[in-house]
Design a protein around this motif. Structure first.
Motif, mmCIF file in Angstrom:
data_model
loop_
_atom_site.group_PDB
_atom_site.id
_atom_site.type_symbol
_atom_site.label_atom_id
_atom_site.label_comp_id
_atom_site.label_asym_id
_atom_site.label_seq_id
_atom_site.Cartn_x
_atom_site.Cartn_y
_atom_site.Cartn_z
ATOM 1 N N UNK B 9 -10.926 -0.303 5.222
ATOM 2 C CA UNK B 9 -10.372 -1.781 4.652
ATOM 3 C C UNK B 9 -10.133 -1.056 3.085
ATOM 4 N N UNK B 10 -9.671 -0.482 2.915
ATOM 5 C CA UNK B 10 -9.123 0.161 1.647
ATOM 6 C C UNK B 10 -7.781 0.563 1.637
ATOM 7 N N UNK B 11 -7.323 0.757 2.665
ATOM 8 C CA UNK B 11 -6.423 1.392 3.203
ATOM 9 C C UNK B 11 -5.168 -0.164 3.238
ATOM 10 N N UNK B 12 -6.129 -1.055 3.935
ATOM 11 C CA UNK B 12 -5.836 -2.582 3.956
ATOM 12 C C UNK B 12 -5.224 -3.402 2.564
ATOM 13 N N UNK B 13 -6.645 -3.206 2.121
ATOM 14 C CA UNK B 13 -6.123 -3.822 0.874
ATOM 15 C C UNK B 13 -5.072 -3.057 0.025
ATOM 16 N N UNK B 14 -4.857 -1.789 -0.099
ATOM 17 C CA UNK B 14 -3.687 -1.274 -0.879
ATOM 18 C C UNK B 14 -2.628 -2.135 0.169
ATOM 19 N N UNK B 15 -2.244 -1.849 0.973
ATOM 20 C CA UNK B 15 -1.042 -2.296 1.663
ATOM 21 C C UNK B 15 -0.968 -3.713 0.978
ATOM 22 N N UNK B 16 -1.836 -4.685 1.347
ATOM 23 C CA UNK B 16 -1.356 -5.589 0.605
ATOM 24 C C UNK B 16 -1.615 -6.212 -0.790
ATOM 25 N N UNK B 17 -1.968 -5.140 -1.132
ATOM 26 C CA UNK B 17 -1.483 -5.573 -2.976
ATOM 27 C C UNK B 17 -0.408 -4.795 -2.686
ATOM 28 N N UNK B 18 -0.075 -3.785 -2.255
ATOM 29 C CA UNK B 18 1.656 -3.319 -2.576
ATOM 30 C C UNK B 18 2.993 -3.892 -2.218
ATOM 31 N N UNK B 19 2.502 -5.487 -0.569
ATOM 32 C CA UNK B 19 3.276 -6.219 -0.133
ATOM 33 C C UNK B 19 2.933 -7.152 -1.180
ATOM 34 N N UNK B 20 2.253 -7.564 -2.481
ATOM 35 C CA UNK B 20 2.745 -8.300 -2.864
ATOM 36 C C UNK B 20 2.939 -8.455 -4.203
#
Lengths: 429, 165
Positions: B9-20
């Motif tokens: 979950x934390x990996x995806x959170x970071x991914x989304x934040x990065x893409x954003x």
């Protein structure tokens, strides 16, 4: 009261609620009615903005935003359009008053401590609105495309160039090229009649909502004796607001009827007028540039003041007494002394700089204002220390005093720039 | 088990934040590019023929207002083209024949005949335009404006390549 009358009153109140969009609650504290607490400045600013929107929409039907057409469209407006000149005058004078009233509104909020606690975020919104007000006036200043407009904007836009590293690009972005021309006019017109008013309307809605969230205007704390009496908003508050609005409207109309908005000859990029003055609210900066190195006057000083203003409610341990002018009796004394000394300092500095420092060729640091700037900052710091140690003033009172000194000296510089600078920017009396 | 899920979950959170963040940067870049003015025509030469060398007497200043420059011929015969825009706040300067100085009407900066500051508030010398001398004609490239921080003799152009003429 009969049933009928009660029903009528209730119906009226309901209608009122719809009409004024929940700007006010049904009942307001009696203390909030006192005119000298707020001087009605926020409401005046709102009314002036409405006037500006309505006259602005009318003007848009005539105005042509190109260098070839702009000036002629204004002349046509003045000579051929029914009430054209009058509408333009109302727009011009409302814009002028708007800047003054918005600034006074800021002062009122500062001096009644209404920036702190649950009003902190609204203070920040208000500052953004102030910047928007100045930007709207500035972008509108170019539109008549006469000599006054062209050179005032040229001079002000060139001030940007003195910002280190970013200045040149910022200037190019703002004027959409190397100098004021057709692209600048289009950009300014678009900002003036589109983006900036839109942003203002949105922020204004936010601003009003935040006032309601903070339970109305700031009022002094309740004394044990008198308690907090509430009165119906109609007629108590609304009638008062209506009277203020009518008086302001009358003043704007009378002035617009008596004094024409300026319109000089068509803009001529090859001939600079003597002197070329920035818009009046930037004359303080233009005056500063005459005395200080440009980096100090257009970057360090304004940025410093803006940072201080924006961070004011978030400074640690700041806890101003709310709803009392100048925060306290001590605060009043300090503020009056600060205002006087700030004004005196500015006058003495300008005269000294004009007649002593500049004429005698001394070190460059003295001439470009570096040493005077350091002396000023040192004096200000000593002032803060004395207030803190000797007079035992609170942080809020000290910062109020510092801002008073800055604003009052800036006011004097602005006045000197507007009224006492003649040909070649020489001092005239 | 739950630990692994948390990591995911934390990996995806970071991914989304990065893409954003990436999307945000892109948007700002696009907006700035959309709003930035058209590129300057610096590379294209726009040579303006001011006249024959002999038309300009020594120690003279000839205004070319429509082209935004003054053509100066110095006492030693060298040419220098000074931008009409004051280096202070961009007003148009004027040549004062009597006092032999450039005067800015806006804020009373003064400049010497070669564009150096005589009197504040200006802090930098006047900008120059490149000069080319061909077959006795003085030509100025009006597309280029060279800002200066100090006075240098390199901007002075002589008819004779070896120096003073």
């Amino acid at each position: 009261m009969t049933d009928h009358k009660v029903r009528q009153a209730k119906a009226r109140r309901r209608k009122l609620n719809n009409l004024i969009l929940h700007l006010h609650p049904n009942m307001v504290p009696e203390k909030a009615l006192k005119f000298t607490l707020t001087w009605g400045l926020g409401g005046m600013a709102a009314l002036l903005f409405v006037l500006l929107v309505f006259t602005g929409i009318l003007l848009r039907f005539v105005y042509v935003p190109t260098p070839e057409g702009a000036y002629d469209s204004i002349v046509y407006l003045k000579q051929k359009v029914v009430f054209g000149n009058f509408v333009r005058n109302i727009h011009y004078w409302s814009a002028t008053f708007f800047i003054v009233v918005v600034f006074l509104h800021l002062m009122r909020v500062l001096y009644t401590g209404a920036y702190a606690k649950n009003r902190a975020s609204n203070w920040v919104i208000g500052l953004c609105l102030l910047l928007l007000a100045i930007s709207m006036n500035f972008t509108g200043y170019l539109l008549p495309w006469d000599q006054l407009a062209y050179w005032a904007i040229t001079v002000s836009a060139n001030m940007l160039k003195y910002i280190p590293f970013l200045g040149e690009s910022l200037h190019r972005l703002l004027v959409q090229g190397d100098e004021i021309g057709a692209p600048s006019l289009l950009a300014f017109y678009n900002l003036h009649t589109g983006l900036l008013p839109l942003a203002t309307v949105m922020l204004l809605a936010f601003h009003f909502w935040k006032i309601r969230k903070a339970r109305g205007v700031v009022i002094p704390k309740d004394n044990p004796g008198d308690g907090s009496r509430k009165v119906p908003v109609w007629p108590n508050l609304l009638v008062r607001e209506f009277v203020v609005a009518l008086i302001l409207l009358a003043v704007v109309l009378i002035i617009s009827f008596s004094f024409d908005a300026p319109l000089q000859e068509r803009a001529n990029p090859s001939v600079s007028p003597n002197p070329a003055k920035a818009p009046w609210y930037f004359m303080g900066f233009q005056e500063l540039i005459l005395h200080f190195h440009p980096t100090i006057s257009v970057l360090i000083l304004p940025l410093g003041v803006l940072i201080l203003l924006f961070s004011l409610p978030y400074i640690k341990n700041i806890d101003p007494e709310q709803g009392i002018w100048f925060l306290s009796k001590k605060g009043r004394k300090i503020s009056i002394c600060s205002a006087l000394s700030g004004k005196l300092f500015a006058v003495i500095f300008v005269l000294l700089n004009e007649y002593l420092i500049k004429s005698s060729s001394q070190t460059i640091l003295l001439k470009n204002g570096t040493i005077p700037f350091i002396v000023f900052m040192a004096a200000l710091y000593t002032h803060v220390l004395i207030l803190d140690k000797k007079f035992n003033a609170t942080i809020a009172e000290i910062l109020q005093s510092v801002l008073t000194i800055i604003f009052s000296s800036f006011l004097v510089l602005t006045m000197i720039g507007i009224f006492f600078r003649g040909k070649g920017m020489a001092l005239i009396f | 088990m739950p630990k692994k899920g948390m990591q995911k979950r934390s990996f995806f959170k970071k991914l989304w934040a990065g893409i954003g963040l990436l999307a945000g940067v892109e948007l700002v870049w696009l907006t700035l590019n959309f709003l930035s003015p058209k590129k300057q025509k610096k590379d294209i030469k726009n040579l303006f023929a001011a006249g024959k060398i002999k038309n300009f007497s020594r120690n003279s200043v000839t205004p070319f207002r429509n082209r935004n420059f003054f053509l100066v011929r110095l006492q030693n015969g060298g040419f220098i083209a000074l931008s009409i825009k004051c280096s202070h706040l961009g007003c148009n300067i004027e040549w004062d024949e009597n006092d032999e100085k450039f005067v800015c009407p806006c804020h009373s900066s003064w400049f010497t005949i070669n564009g150096d500051v005589m009197h504040a508030p200006a802090t930098r010398p006047l900008a120059t335009l490149p000069i080319i001398i061909e077959n006795g004609d003085v030509k100025i490239n009006t597309n280029v404006i060279l800002k200066r921080n100090s006075i240098e003799d390199t901007e002075i152009v002589y008819a004779d390549k070896h120096g003073k003429t």
